[in-house]
Design a protein around this motif. Sequence first.
Motif, PDB file in Angstrom:
ATOM      1  N   ASP A 188       0.865  -1.182   0.000  1.00  0.00           N
ATOM      2  CA  ASP A 188       0.000   0.000   0.000  1.00  0.00           C
ATOM      3  C   ASP A 188       0.904   1.234   0.000  1.00  0.00           C
ATOM      4  OD1 ASP A 188      -1.715   2.127   0.465  1.00  0.00           O
ATOM      5  OD2 ASP A 188      -2.932   1.055   1.931  1.00  0.00           O
ATOM      6  N   GLU A 189       1.090   1.818  -1.156  1.00  0.00           N
ATOM      7  CA  GLU A 189       2.026   2.938  -1.282  1.00  0.00           C
ATOM      8  C   GLU A 189       1.487   4.236  -0.694  1.00  0.00           C
ATOM      9  OE1 GLU A 189       3.818   3.313  -5.202  1.00  0.00           O
ATOM     10  OE2 GLU A 189       3.197   1.242  -5.620  1.00  0.00           O
ATOM     11  N   SER A 190       0.208   4.252  -0.321  1.00  0.00           N
ATOM     12  CA  SER A 190      -0.380   5.471   0.220  1.00  0.00           C
ATOM     13  C   SER A 190      -0.211   5.586   1.731  1.00  0.00           C
ATOM     14  CB  SER A 190      -1.876   5.527  -0.114  1.00  0.00           C
ATOM     15  OG  SER A 190      -2.592   4.497   0.579  1.00  0.00           O
ATOM     16  N   ALA A 191       0.352   4.551   2.376  1.00  0.00           N
ATOM     17  CA  ALA A 191       0.470   4.545   3.838  1.00  0.00           C
ATOM     18  C   ALA A 191       1.341   5.703   4.327  1.00  0.00           C
ATOM     19  CB  ALA A 191       1.057   3.223   4.310  1.00  0.00           C
ATOM     20  N   ALA A 192       0.941   6.287   5.451  1.00  0.00           N
ATOM     21  CA  ALA A 192       1.724   7.383   6.033  1.00  0.00           C
ATOM     22  C   ALA A 192       3.089   6.893   6.474  1.00  0.00           C
ATOM     23  CB  ALA A 192       0.962   7.979   7.217  1.00  0.00           C
ATOM     24  N   GLN A 193       3.168   5.642   6.938  1.00  0.00           N
ATOM     25  CA  GLN A 193       4.431   5.047   7.376  1.00  0.00           C
ATOM     26  C   GLN A 193       4.357   3.548   7.118  1.00  0.00           C
ATOM     27  OE1 GLN A 193       7.267   6.358   8.770  1.00  0.00           O
ATOM     28  NE2 GLN A 193       8.245   4.381   9.079  1.00  0.00           N
ATOM     29  N   SER A 194       5.435   2.972   6.606  1.00  0.00           N
ATOM     30  CA  SER A 194       5.510   1.528   6.380  1.00  0.00           C
ATOM     31  C   SER A 194       6.616   0.948   7.247  1.00  0.00           C
ATOM     32  CB  SER A 194       5.796   1.222   4.907  1.00  0.00           C
ATOM     33  OG  SER A 194       4.751   1.680   4.078  1.00  0.00           O
ATOM     34  N   VAL A 195       6.255  -0.038   8.063  1.00  0.00           N
ATOM     35  CA  VAL A 195       7.229  -0.773   8.865  1.00  0.00           C
ATOM     36  C   VAL A 195       7.312  -2.177   8.294  1.00  0.00           C
ATOM     37  CG1 VAL A 195       7.692  -1.792  11.117  1.00  0.00           C
ATOM     38  CG2 VAL A 195       6.935   0.584  10.956  1.00  0.00           C
ATOM     39  N   LEU A 196       8.516  -2.569   7.920  1.00  0.00           N
ATOM     40  CA  LEU A 196       8.728  -3.846   7.253  1.00  0.00           C
ATOM     41  C   LEU A 196       9.629  -4.729   8.109  1.00  0.00           C
ATOM     42  CD1 LEU A 196       9.403  -1.291   4.926  1.00  0.00           C
ATOM     43  CD2 LEU A 196       8.299  -3.115   3.629  1.00  0.00           C
ATOM     44  N   ILE A 197       9.252  -5.996   8.248  1.00  0.00           N
ATOM     45  CA  ILE A 197       9.988  -6.940   9.082  1.00  0.00           C
ATOM     46  C   ILE A 197      10.360  -8.133   8.215  1.00  0.00           C
ATOM     47  CG2 ILE A 197       9.896  -8.387  11.136  1.00  0.00           C
ATOM     48  CD1 ILE A 197       7.641  -6.495  12.152  1.00  0.00           C
ATOM     49  N   ALA A 198      11.651  -8.424   8.137  1.00  0.00           N
ATOM     50  CA  ALA A 198      12.121  -9.521   7.296  1.00  0.00           C
ATOM     51  C   ALA A 198      13.013 -10.450   8.097  1.00  0.00           C
ATOM     52  CB  ALA A 198      12.887  -8.983   6.087  1.00  0.00           C
TER      53      ALA A 198
ATOM     54  N   ASP B 109      -1.709   4.491  12.272  1.00  0.00           N
ATOM     55  CA  ASP B 109      -1.915   4.396  10.819  1.00  0.00           C
ATOM     56  C   ASP B 109      -0.732   3.774  10.081  1.00  0.00           C
ATOM     57  OD1 ASP B 109      -4.433   5.589  11.095  1.00  0.00           O
ATOM     58  OD2 ASP B 109      -3.553   7.598  10.945  1.00  0.00           O
ATOM     59  N   THR B 110       0.246   3.237  10.808  1.00  0.00           N
ATOM     60  CA  THR B 110       1.343   2.528  10.175  1.00  0.00           C
ATOM     61  C   THR B 110       0.838   1.243   9.519  1.00  0.00           C
ATOM     62  OG1 THR B 110       3.007   3.378  11.697  1.00  0.00           O
ATOM     63  CG2 THR B 110       3.519   1.310  10.607  1.00  0.00           C
ATOM     64  N   HIS B 111       1.368   0.934   8.342  1.00  0.00           N
ATOM     65  CA  HIS B 111       1.124  -0.361   7.717  1.00  0.00           C
ATOM     66  C   HIS B 111       2.333  -1.254   7.988  1.00  0.00           C
ATOM     67  CE1 HIS B 111      -2.490  -0.171   4.945  1.00  0.00           C
ATOM     68  NE2 HIS B 111      -2.483   1.004   5.558  1.00  0.00           N
ATOM     69  N   PHE B 112       2.059  -2.509   8.351  1.00  0.00           N
ATOM     70  CA  PHE B 112       3.106  -3.456   8.718  1.00  0.00           C
ATOM     71  C   PHE B 112       3.187  -4.578   7.681  1.00  0.00           C
ATOM     72  CE2 PHE B 112       1.499  -1.534  12.584  1.00  0.00           C
ATOM     73  CZ  PHE B 112       2.637  -1.227  13.301  1.00  0.00           C
ATOM     74  N   TYR B 113       4.410  -4.998   7.396  1.00  0.00           N
ATOM     75  CA  TYR B 113       4.663  -6.076   6.443  1.00  0.00           C
ATOM     76  C   TYR B 113       5.674  -7.032   7.059  1.00  0.00           C
ATOM     77  CZ  TYR B 113       2.588  -2.720   3.225  1.00  0.00           C
ATOM     78  OH  TYR B 113       1.729  -1.820   2.627  1.00  0.00           O
ATOM     79  N   CYS B 114       5.449  -8.342   6.883  1.00  0.00           N
ATOM     80  CA  CYS B 114       6.385  -9.313   7.439  1.00  0.00           C
ATOM     81  C   CYS B 114       6.524 -10.503   6.499  1.00  0.00           C
ATOM     82  CB  CYS B 114       5.912  -9.805   8.806  1.00  0.00           C
ATOM     83  SG  CYS B 114       7.067 -10.927   9.642  1.00  0.00           S
TER      84      CYS B 114
END
Length: 323
Positions: free
Chosen positions: A106-116, A194-199
């Motif tokens: 989601d490129e519109s997110a105010a902040q993206s937190v990514l966990i790998a 409003d952060t979007h999280f990805y893992c």
Amino acid sequence: MSDGEITVRVKQMRFEADTVLSVAFETLDGSPLPRAEPGAHVDVILSDDLRRSYSLTQALDGNGPGCIVAVHRDPASRGGSAHVHERLRVGEKIRLSRPKNHFPLDESAAQSVLIAGGIGITPILAMIRRLTEAGRPWHLHYAARKRSAAAFLAELDACVAASGGQGQVTTHFDDEEKGALLDIAGIFAGADPDTHFYCCGPEPMLAAYEAAARGTPKERVHAEYFSAREEVAREGGFDVVLNRSGKVLHVESGQTILDVLIANRVSVPFACTEGTCGTCETRVIEGRPDHRDAVLTDEERAANDTIMVCCSGSKSARLVLDL
């Protein structure tokens, strides 16, 4: 060759970490590969009976002839990663599926937190590249057993440098932290609203991620699975009806739908055999599937419009498929 498959040549292979090889492919005639958004993967058809799904390291704009995947040499390989590391060579011709994406950004997110975790960096790297290009804020938490096992560290540093202060990488190497694991709950607790999280990573990391995400709206929580979350359905005791031919196949206890289809020479594409890649997704015309995959959303499961035949079963005595 199946419809939609693309013949490519192996252009380059390079070690990115102790057990991680990146493999660059290019089309034979320089024609462009299909467009693919960050988080997408392709099925790599290594031979007629060996097909595996691998994430793309960057998005494809539909104008270039090449793409790159990364493959971890799994000690418990069922054939795919062993073949890539030990037998695949530069110049070899193989086939790719068209890109698929069950892990969109989601490129519109105010902040993206990514966990790998480990090889889970592959689709995450594609997201970071896109966010950096778009000037969007992002923070990556990257965990591995040791520094030499972490792939693409130089590329990540380059993304941070190009982000204009919008990107940040925090690494966590178990051997440098006395065996302590990444504090995923703390990452959620410290994130802005409003952060979007990805893992994307190994099963224990994803389990910790799911636990930490409880209470966060599900539309802001995204994950990619490399292994199944549920047991493959082998209860049997139902009929599968092939709508196009009218043929009726009985699934016995101990069998999967895919087992029965293969035994009866019904052509259906598949790769992971445990419901994580989406390759075998098949339209349901009638009946109630017993969904066991990690691809469909809750809403898609409730609709019962499709089924992953490699891992899911049937709650009804009769399941009619568009085959």
